[in-house]
Design a protein around this motif. Structure first.
Motif, PDB file in Angstrom:
ATOM      1  N   VAL A   1       0.825  -1.207   0.000  1.00 16.10           N
ATOM      2  CA  VAL A   1       0.000   0.000   0.000  1.00 16.10           C
ATOM      3  C   VAL A   1       0.861   1.259   0.000  1.00 16.10           C
ATOM      4  CG1 VAL A   1      -1.711   1.350   1.276  1.00 16.10           C
ATOM      5  CG2 VAL A   1      -1.919  -1.149   1.177  1.00 16.10           C
ATOM      6  N   ALA A   2       1.761   1.373   0.972  1.00 18.68           N
ATOM      7  CA  ALA A   2       2.559   2.584   1.099  1.00 18.68           C
ATOM      8  C   ALA A   2       3.792   2.301   1.936  1.00 18.68           C
ATOM      9  CB  ALA A   2       1.745   3.704   1.736  1.00 18.68           C
ATOM     10  N   THR A   3       4.823   3.107   1.726  1.00 24.20           N
ATOM     11  CA  THR A   3       6.042   2.983   2.505  1.00 24.20           C
ATOM     12  C   THR A   3       6.595   4.366   2.806  1.00 24.20           C
ATOM     13  OG1 THR A   3       8.220   1.897   2.588  1.00 24.20           O
ATOM     14  CG2 THR A   3       7.544   2.815   0.474  1.00 24.20           C
ATOM     15  N   ILE A   4       7.323   4.486   3.913  1.00 25.15           N
ATOM     16  CA  ILE A   4       7.920   5.750   4.319  1.00 25.15           C
ATOM     17  C   ILE A   4       9.324   5.470   4.812  1.00 25.15           C
ATOM     18  CG2 ILE A   4       6.963   5.587   6.672  1.00 25.15           C
ATOM     19  CD1 ILE A   4       6.543   8.666   6.533  1.00 25.15           C
ATOM     20  N   ASN A   5      10.255   6.348   4.463  1.00 28.51           N
ATOM     21  CA  ASN A   5      11.641   6.085   4.833  1.00 28.51           C
ATOM     22  C   ASN A   5      11.879   6.384   6.304  1.00 28.51           C
ATOM     23  OD1 ASN A   5      11.721   8.908   4.775  1.00 28.51           O
ATOM     24  ND2 ASN A   5      13.822   8.928   4.022  1.00 28.51           N
ATOM     25  N   TRP A   6      13.119   6.183   6.783  1.00 31.15           N
ATOM     26  CA  TRP A   6      13.405   6.245   8.206  1.00 31.15           C
ATOM     27  C   TRP A   6      13.125   7.627   8.798  1.00 31.15           C
ATOM     28  CZ3 TRP A   6      16.976   9.553  10.370  1.00 31.15           C
ATOM     29  CH2 TRP A   6      17.811  10.223   9.468  1.00 31.15           C
ATOM     30  N   SER A   7      13.344   8.685   8.029  1.00 35.13           N
ATOM     31  CA  SER A   7      13.180  10.037   8.551  1.00 35.13           C
ATOM     32  C   SER A   7      11.764  10.580   8.352  1.00 35.13           C
ATOM     33  CB  SER A   7      14.157  10.988   7.867  1.00 35.13           C
ATOM     34  OG  SER A   7      13.803  11.166   6.501  1.00 35.13           O
ATOM     35  N   GLY A   8      11.007   9.937   7.466  1.00 32.07           N
ATOM     36  CA  GLY A   8       9.688  10.468   7.143  1.00 32.07           C
ATOM     37  C   GLY A   8       9.716  11.454   5.985  1.00 32.07           C
ATOM     38  N   GLY A   9      10.890  11.669   5.421  1.00 36.14           N
ATOM     39  CA  GLY A   9      11.015  12.647   4.355  1.00 36.14           C
ATOM     40  C   GLY A   9      10.652  12.153   2.975  1.00 36.14           C
ATOM     41  N   SER A  10      10.548  10.834   2.823  1.00 38.54           N
ATOM     42  CA  SER A  10      10.212  10.258   1.512  1.00 38.54           C
ATOM     43  C   SER A  10       9.143   9.197   1.675  1.00 38.54           C
ATOM     44  CB  SER A  10      11.451   9.628   0.869  1.00 38.54           C
ATOM     45  OG  SER A  10      12.423  10.606   0.578  1.00 38.54           O
ATOM     46  N   THR A  11       8.229   9.188   0.719  1.00 39.26           N
ATOM     47  CA  THR A  11       7.138   8.212   0.742  1.00 39.26           C
ATOM     48  C   THR A  11       6.908   7.651  -0.655  1.00 39.26           C
ATOM     49  OG1 THR A  11       5.491   9.959   0.378  1.00 39.26           O
ATOM     50  CG2 THR A  11       5.955   9.348   2.667  1.00 39.26           C
ATOM     51  N   TYR A  12       6.237   6.508  -0.704  1.00 41.07           N
ATOM     52  CA  TYR A  12       5.906   5.897  -1.994  1.00 41.07           C
ATOM     53  C   TYR A  12       4.595   5.137  -1.820  1.00 41.07           C
ATOM     54  CZ  TYR A  12       6.390   3.397  -6.390  1.00 41.07           C
ATOM     55  OH  TYR A  12       6.177   2.906  -7.659  1.00 41.07           O
ATOM     56  N   TYR A  13       3.741   5.204  -2.851  1.00 39.90           N
ATOM     57  CA  TYR A  13       2.403   4.619  -2.750  1.00 39.90           C
ATOM     58  C   TYR A  13       2.106   3.703  -3.923  1.00 39.90           C
ATOM     59  CZ  TYR A  13       1.702   8.446   0.561  1.00 39.90           C
ATOM     60  OH  TYR A  13       1.813   9.313   1.624  1.00 39.90           O
ATOM     61  N   ALA A  14       1.251   2.737  -3.670  1.00 41.52           N
ATOM     62  CA  ALA A  14       0.701   1.945  -4.749  1.00 41.52           C
ATOM     63  C   ALA A  14      -0.189   2.845  -5.594  1.00 41.52           C
ATOM     64  CB  ALA A  14      -0.101   0.771  -4.194  1.00 41.52           C
ATOM     65  N   ASP A  15      -0.261   2.569  -6.878  1.00 41.35           N
ATOM     66  CA  ASP A  15      -1.071   3.394  -7.773  1.00 41.35           C
ATOM     67  C   ASP A  15      -2.530   3.435  -7.332  1.00 41.35           C
ATOM     68  OD1 ASP A  15       0.683   2.472 -10.856  1.00 41.35           O
ATOM     69  OD2 ASP A  15       1.098   4.013  -9.346  1.00 41.35           O
ATOM     70  N   SER A  16      -3.008   2.352  -6.761  1.00 39.82           N
ATOM     71  CA  SER A  16      -4.416   2.247  -6.392  1.00 39.82           C
ATOM     72  C   SER A  16      -4.814   3.190  -5.261  1.00 39.82           C
ATOM     73  CB  SER A  16      -4.762   0.813  -6.005  1.00 39.82           C
ATOM     74  OG  SER A  16      -3.946   0.392  -4.920  1.00 39.82           O
ATOM     75  N   VAL A  17      -3.845   3.681  -4.490  1.00 37.78           N
ATOM     76  CA  VAL A  17      -4.171   4.560  -3.354  1.00 37.78           C
ATOM     77  C   VAL A  17      -3.544   5.937  -3.489  1.00 37.78           C
ATOM     78  CG1 VAL A  17      -4.310   2.525  -1.875  1.00 37.78           C
ATOM     79  CG2 VAL A  17      -2.216   3.896  -1.893  1.00 37.78           C
ATOM     80  N   LYS A  18      -2.732   6.137  -4.503  1.00 34.94           N
ATOM     81  CA  LYS A  18      -2.035   7.409  -4.690  1.00 34.94           C
ATOM     82  C   LYS A  18      -3.049   8.555  -4.806  1.00 34.94           C
ATOM     83  CE  LYS A  18       1.554   6.798  -7.063  1.00 34.94           C
ATOM     84  NZ  LYS A  18       2.472   6.548  -8.208  1.00 34.94           N
ATOM     85  N   GLY A  19      -2.808   9.611  -4.043  1.00 37.74           N
ATOM     86  CA  GLY A  19      -3.715  10.749  -4.068  1.00 37.74           C
ATOM     87  C   GLY A  19      -4.846  10.659  -3.065  1.00 37.74           C
ATOM     88  N   ARG A  20      -5.031   9.471  -2.467  1.00 39.05           N
ATOM     89  CA  ARG A  20      -6.103   9.291  -1.471  1.00 39.05           C
ATOM     90  C   ARG A  20      -5.549   8.959  -0.083  1.00 39.05           C
ATOM     91  NH1 ARG A  20      -9.491   5.133  -1.955  1.00 39.05           N
ATOM     92  NH2 ARG A  20      -8.008   3.782  -3.075  1.00 39.05           N
ATOM     93  N   PHE A  21      -4.445   8.232  -0.025  1.00 34.63           N
ATOM     94  CA  PHE A  21      -3.849   7.817   1.242  1.00 34.63           C
ATOM     95  C   PHE A  21      -2.586   8.621   1.515  1.00 34.63           C
ATOM     96  CE2 PHE A  21      -5.500   3.127   1.408  1.00 34.63           C
ATOM     97  CZ  PHE A  21      -6.783   3.582   1.173  1.00 34.63           C
TER      98      PHE A  21
END
Length: 125
Positions: free
Chosen positions: A48-68
């Motif tokens: 679904v989603a991931t966030i790096n150790w500092s919280g400065g970078s994130t990545y989302y699955a296409d199905s939830v991008k823009g909503r989560f």
């Protein structure tokens, strides 16, 4: 080993919002990337989603991008997933996970070594 406990799941109507939280305890001195996955009935668990150790970078699955939105508070050892404009296809058990390392934005389940017990999210149409 990091222990993870999710909360915040429940039943919501389509178009509504929920906020999931994941509290970490144990060996949290090692602050690694964190992720959320979900598993719908009869389907494989998916990223679904991931966030790096500092919280400065994130990545989302296409199905939830823009909503989560995934976020973290390292001082409180928590990771959250704000879910907006929910759809019936978002219905699943949601799991938080802690990555094995503190680098990058992992998305594969094999990159994660600790998992929570899961929290149910049900979206009605």
């Amino acid at each position: 080993q990091v222990e993870l406990v999710e909360s915040g799941g429940g039943l919501v109507q389509a178009g509504g919002s929920l906020r999931l939280s994941c509290a970490a305890s144990g060996r949290t001195f090692r602050i690694n990337a964190r992720g959320w996955f979900r598993q719908a009935p009869g389907k494989e668990r998916e990223f679904v989603a991931t966030i790096n150790w500092s919280g400065g970078s994130t990545y989302y699955a296409d199905s939830v991008k823009g909503r989560f939105i995934i976020s973290r508070d390292n001082a409180k050892n928590t990771v959250s997933l704000q879910m907006n404009n929910l759809k019936p296809e978002d219905t699943a058990v949601y799991y938080c996970a802690a990555a094995r390392s503190n680098s990058g934005l992992p998305q594969s389940q094999t990159d994660f070594g600790s998992w929570g017990q899961g929290t149910q999210v049900t979206v009605s149409s």
